[in-house]
Design an enzyme around this catalytic site. Structure first.
Site, mmCIF file in Angstrom:
data_model
loop_
_atom_site.group_PDB
_atom_site.id
_atom_site.type_symbol
_atom_site.label_atom_id
_atom_site.label_comp_id
_atom_site.label_asym_id
_atom_site.label_seq_id
_atom_site.Cartn_x
_atom_site.Cartn_y
_atom_site.Cartn_z
ATOM 1 C CD GLU A 104 -4.065 -4.933 -4.946
ATOM 2 O OE1 GLU A 104 -3.384 -4.002 -4.476
ATOM 3 O OE2 GLU A 104 -4.764 -5.698 -4.259
ATOM 4 C CG ASP B 89 -2.902 -0.021 3.419
ATOM 5 O OD1 ASP B 89 -2.685 -0.936 2.602
ATOM 6 O OD2 ASP B 89 -3.593 0.986 3.149
ATOM 7 C CB SER B 90 -2.264 -5.956 3.283
ATOM 8 O OG SER B 90 -0.857 -6.003 3.415
ATOM 9 C CD GLU C 31 -4.243 1.953 -1.867
ATOM 10 O OE1 GLU C 31 -5.421 2.327 -2.062
ATOM 11 O OE2 GLU C 31 -3.951 1.000 -1.125
ATOM 12 C CG ASP D 195 0.704 0.616 1.681
ATOM 13 O OD1 ASP D 195 0.806 1.411 0.735
ATOM 14 O OD2 ASP D 195 0.013 -0.424 1.653
HETATM 15 O O1 KIV Z 1 -0.996 -3.284 1.521
HETATM 16 C C1 KIV Z 1 -0.418 -4.092 0.784
HETATM 17 O O2 KIV Z 1 0.054 -5.154 1.206
HETATM 18 C C2 KIV Z 1 -0.321 -3.755 -0.627
HETATM 19 C C3 KIV Z 1 0.121 -4.837 -1.564
HETATM 20 C C4 KIV Z 1 -0.956 -5.804 -1.745
HETATM 21 C C5 KIV Z 1 0.612 -4.275 -2.846
HETATM 22 O O3 KIV Z 1 -0.603 -2.657 -1.000
#
Ligand code: KIV
Length: 278
Positions: A196, A57-58, A128, A96
């Site tokens: 993280e 979700d980045s 998470e 994610d």
């Molecule tokens: O959303 C993402 O890309 C992540 C990574 C940074 C682990 O959760």
């Protein structure tokens, strides 16, 4: 009369599974995880031989331009993960789960995760946190046949509660809490766990205490694997500078240079020339 030749079939690639990932930890082989958000980069990253592609979700930050991952919706995650799925043959794809799709109740969490898997054809989900409710949700997902990757330390969906992107587990109490959460995630049936922004020594301690692999991002070299955000690694996202990011290319410079050279050619009539015309 000549008999037609049998069409040559390309050998089918065997996709990576959670069992391959578990085996890598047993064999002491490091696990390579990278994010991707579309079919084009999914294919390139897959061809480069990574084990897991995380549709993180980045994408809320690096693709959509938000200042956090909180605005990302489940429909957006499914759209991006489906695109990645179409480009990838070998790597395992983890989707994610975005903010508020699994934190409200266990039942809602399982339904959201199942929906995400069903619609994107990803091989696993990532959640998470390590609260009792998250642990229950992980167990319920695993019982329903959904492989889960955990994620503790700095968890970006809790950025406001945590007061920013800070290293977690620096003091003995919070370090102990992270160890407890990691063990709880393993006991709940997760197949791997992202650490993280965790001090390298603590990440090593957690890694040795678990039989499932740890995947670090800003968590030192003792983790069983590493993950980075693709545009950071490629130097495409050149406005983001974090200590743990190592750039392996300068693609932002390449893009600016290619586009300005093409624009120049358009303006002075050098493009398209005979070679690029019909
Ligand atoms: O959303 C993402 O890309 C992540 C990574 C940074 C682990 O959760």
């Amino acid at each position: 009369m000549t008999t037609p030749k049998k069409p040559v079939r390309e050998k089918k690639v065997r996709p990576v599974t959670i069992h391959d990932i578990a085996e890598k930890k047993r064999a002491g082989e490091r696990i390579v995880v990278l994010t991707a958000y579309d079919a084009l980069f999914g294919r390139l990253v897959d061809e480069a031989g990574v084990d897991i592609i995380l549709v993180g979700d980045s994408l809320g930050n690096v693709i959509a331009g938000h200042s956090s991952t909180l605005p990302v919706t489940l429909a957006q995650m499914i759209y991006h993960a489906s695109a990645v799925r179409r480009g990838v043959e070998r790597a395992m794809i983890v989707i994610d789960m975005p903010f508020l799709t699994y934190q409200v109740s266990v039942e809602r969490g399982v339904l959201s995760c199942g929906h995400a898997m069903q619609r994107s054809c990803a091989g696993a989900v990532k959640l998470e946190g390590g609260s009792p409710q998250i642990l229950e949700t992980i167990s319920a997902c695993v019982r329903a046949g959904i492989p889960v990757m955990g994620h503790i330390g700095f968890t970006p969906q809790s950025v406001h509660t945590l007061g920013g992107a800070r290293v977690q587990g620096r003091d003995p109490e919070s370090a102990e809490r992270l160890i407890t959460e990691a063990k709880g995630i393993e006991e709940s049936g997760a197949f791997a766990i992202v650490l993280e922004l965790v001090p390298a020594k603590l990440a090593g301690e957690i890694t040795r205490a678990l039989s499932i692999p740890t995947i670090g991002i800003g968590a030192g070299v003792a983790c069983d694997g590493q993950v980075l955000v693709l545009p950071d690694l490629l130097g495409l996202n050149d406005t983001f500078n974090a200590k743990f990011v190592k750039r392996y290319a300068s693609m932002a410079d390449d893009v600016r240079s290619a586009v300005s050279r093409w624009a120049e050619d358009v303006r002075n009539g050098a493009y398209p020339d005979d070679e690029h015309s019909f």
